[in-house]
Design an enzyme around this catalytic site. Structure first.
Site, PDB file in Angstrom:
ATOM      1  N   ASP A  33      -3.332  -8.670  -2.170  1.00 52.73           N
ATOM      2  CA  ASP A  33      -2.362  -7.716  -1.614  1.00 52.73           C
ATOM      3  C   ASP A  33      -2.980  -6.342  -1.447  1.00 52.73           C
ATOM      4  O   ASP A  33      -4.035  -6.060  -1.995  1.00 52.73           O
ATOM      5  CB  ASP A  33      -1.178  -7.555  -2.580  1.00 52.73           C
ATOM      6  CG  ASP A  33      -0.403  -8.844  -2.736  1.00 52.73           C
ATOM      7  OD1 ASP A  33      -0.104  -9.469  -1.718  1.00 52.73           O
ATOM      8  OD2 ASP A  33      -0.120  -9.208  -3.892  1.00 52.73           O
ATOM      9  N   LYS A  55       0.880  -5.524   3.046  1.00 53.60           N
ATOM     10  CA  LYS A  55       1.342  -4.662   4.130  1.00 53.60           C
ATOM     11  C   LYS A  55       0.508  -3.401   4.075  1.00 53.60           C
ATOM     12  O   LYS A  55       0.472  -2.706   3.072  1.00 53.60           O
ATOM     13  CB  LYS A  55       2.812  -4.337   3.896  1.00 53.60           C
ATOM     14  CG  LYS A  55       3.432  -3.476   4.970  1.00 53.60           C
ATOM     15  CD  LYS A  55       4.947  -3.423   4.742  1.00 53.60           C
ATOM     16  CE  LYS A  55       5.568  -2.199   5.379  1.00 53.60           C
ATOM     17  NZ  LYS A  55       5.385  -2.142   6.820  1.00 53.60           N
ATOM     18  N   MET A 170       9.389  -0.544  -8.803  1.00 54.91           N
ATOM     19  CA  MET A 170       9.791  -0.402  -7.393  1.00 54.91           C
ATOM     20  C   MET A 170      10.987   0.537  -7.250  1.00 54.91           C
ATOM     21  O   MET A 170      11.834   0.338  -6.373  1.00 54.91           O
ATOM     22  CB  MET A 170      10.144  -1.778  -6.790  1.00 54.91           C
ATOM     23  CG  MET A 170       8.957  -2.716  -6.742  1.00 54.91           C
ATOM     24  SD  MET A 170       9.393  -4.326  -6.060  1.00 54.91           S
ATOM     25  CE  MET A 170      10.207  -5.078  -7.463  1.00 54.91           C
TER      26      MET A 170
END
Ligand code: SAH
Length: 487
Positions: A33, A55, A170
């Site tokens: 990632d 991403k 998060m």
């Protein structure tokens, strides 16, 4: 073959588990990632395939479905696949979904747990997630769901009612709503809160606040938010290390650059390896081989670098040829390279420069007068030592043991250099090659050198030297940097 779901830990590469390192070493393909620690990719074999599925900011994200399909396909193709995930693979990381997809497809998988940021990041900020008596539990929740909409699955009222420590992952983007919700649920608005950004990394930053004030500090992801009594604890150690957060360029050749970078990192620096020098065999390697075989005819062998030692011993087929030959080393690094090969230097001068070695050797003249000296060293080097010894009556043979060359420029250099604060030079050739390759304008603000010879070269290339080691070794240079930043 097997697909390994491996926890990479929160950022500090040394927080990978031994099992994680083991399966990486056997990987055919590593799927990772964006937040993964890219230096861990180096633990995979050099020809392993790397696939980034993270991403990129503003870029496309590989869907979870595609990632599952990729893992299944590579597993079915018989590859050893390492799926590297930040922290622990089963803590807010969709490792469960990947394992389920592999199980459904009949692909063998193994889970290698990792150190989750939920506990490691607070630890690196000096915050224990539990404390006897005051914080007897910790609850790890995702801040990803929007607490204002009431549709998220986190029951914030229950979290508040539980007491103890709350760790939110998060949660940076929604921290205002999260804090408001917890206050509404009954937590005191002055409850201590810490938001640790980029935890366990050289750019770690800890914001300290309360439930009422955290959002005003605008924490940025990735951040681990700790809420509760323990968040007031400040048992700082990581951020207190002497070179914490300093970005430094190391210009030595490999593998010494990696060793020096590791030493700097242990002291908290962010070390960037940008070798300005590389070693190659000398033009006439046979000559070195012949000389090594015949070394017994010399009274002294003088080594002026660890590389000289390494190259000489590659050609010394029988250790006994050294017999009664005495051995000198210019400094402790070179002496250590000798000691690794079970040769204890007879002489290391007080100052680790050629002039001092020359003077010390002059005291070693026996009753028969100056003897024969062999100096295996770089193809081009200063002649202070051979000339001085010859002038004093020694019979001197200089044999080229290696050649120093400038490596091809690193394509990422400009970006790395722009962010760096310090550059370290451990020899004149690193200065010359670096400035030739990248220009003096690319040199970071603080120039640090190993000693006066390197400093003089730096000045002659228009650089201002801010730090110069008094002990002319890599350790001496690191100590000088610590002094400099302590001031
Ligand atoms: N599986 C991971 C968590 C993934 S969710 C684990 O076990 O750690 C991603 C969240 O983890 C981030 O939004 C942040 O809250 C936290 N996180 C991951 N790395 C972090 C870091 N270096 N510093 C602070 N928080 C981090």
């Amino acid at each position: 073959m097997t697909v390994y779901l491996v926890g990479a830990g929160p950022g500090d590469p040394s927080l990978l588990t031994l099992r994680g390192a083991e399966v990486l070493a056997g990987a055919d393909v590593v799927v990772y990632d964006r937040l993964s620690v890219t230096s861990l990719l180096d633990l995979a074999p050099a020809d392993a395939e790397h696939i980034s599925v993270g991403k990129q900011p503003g870029g496309p994200r590989t869907s979870q479905w595609d990632i599952n399909a990729l893992l299944v396909a590579r597993g079915q193709a018989g590859q050893q696949v390492v799926r590297l995930k930040g922290g622990d693979p089963f803590v807010f990381a969709r490792g469960g979904e990947e394992a389920a997809a592999l199980a459904a497809a009949g692909v063998a998988f193994e889970v290698v747990p990792g150190i989750t940021s939920a506990v490691a990041v607070p630890a690196y900020a000096g915050i224990p997630v539990t404390m006897r008596y005051s914080s007897t539990s910790f609850t790890v929740v995702t801040g990803h769901e929007d607490p204002a909409k009431g549709e998220g699955s986190v029951n914030w009222e229950a979290v508040a009612a539980l007491g103890g420590t709350v760790v939110v992952l998060m949660g940076a983007a929604r921290c205002r709503t999260i804090c408001d919700r917890l206050i509404a649920a009954g937590l005191a608005s002055d409850t201590p809160v810490a938001a640790v950004q980029w935890g366990t990394r050289p750019n770690q930053r800890t914001l300290r606040a309360t439930l009422a004030t955290l959002a005003d500090l605008d924490p940025q992801p990735p951040a681990t938010i700790v809420i509760g009594e323990v968040a007031a604890a400040d048992l700082a150690w990581f951020e207190n290390r002497p070179l914490f957060g300093r970005r430094m360029v190391v210009t030595r050749a490999q593998p010494q650059a990696a060793a020096m970078a590791a030493d700097l990192r242990r002291r908290g620096a962010e070390a960037i390896e940008l070798p300005a020098i590389a070693f190659q065999p000398p033009e006439d390697p046979d000559r070195l081989a012949r000389t090594a075989a015949d070394v017994g005819r010399y009274d002294w062998v003088v080594f002026t670098s660890p590389t000289g030692v390494a190259r000489f011993f590659e050609h010394l087929h029988d250790a006994r040829s050294l017999g009664g030959v005495r051995v000198a080393a210019i400094g402790p690094g070179t002496a250590a390279a000798l000691a690794e090969r079970n040769v204890i230097a007879d002489l290391v001068p007080e100052q680790y420069v050629a002039e001092s070695l020359l003077e010390t050797l002059s005291n070693e003249v026996g009753p028969d007068g100056p003897g024969r000296v062999l100096i295996p060293r770089a193809e081009t080097a200063r002649d202070v030592l051979p000339d001085g010894l010859a002038a004093a009556g020694w019979d001197v043979d200089v044999v080229p043991a290696y050649r120093t060359v400038a490596p091809s420029p690193d394509p990422d250099a400009a970006a790395l250099l722009a962010e760096a604060e310090v550059i370290t030079f451990t020899s004149s050739s690193t200065v010359i090659n670096f400035t030739d390759t990248y220009g003096t304008d690319a040199v970071p603000e603080v120039v640090a050198t190993i000693g006066p010879v390197t400093s003089a070269t730096a000045r002659s290339h228009g650089l201002e030297v801010a730090v110069e080691a008094t002990d002319h070794t890599v350790n001496g240079l690191i100590a000088a940097l610590e002094d400099f930043f302590a001031r």
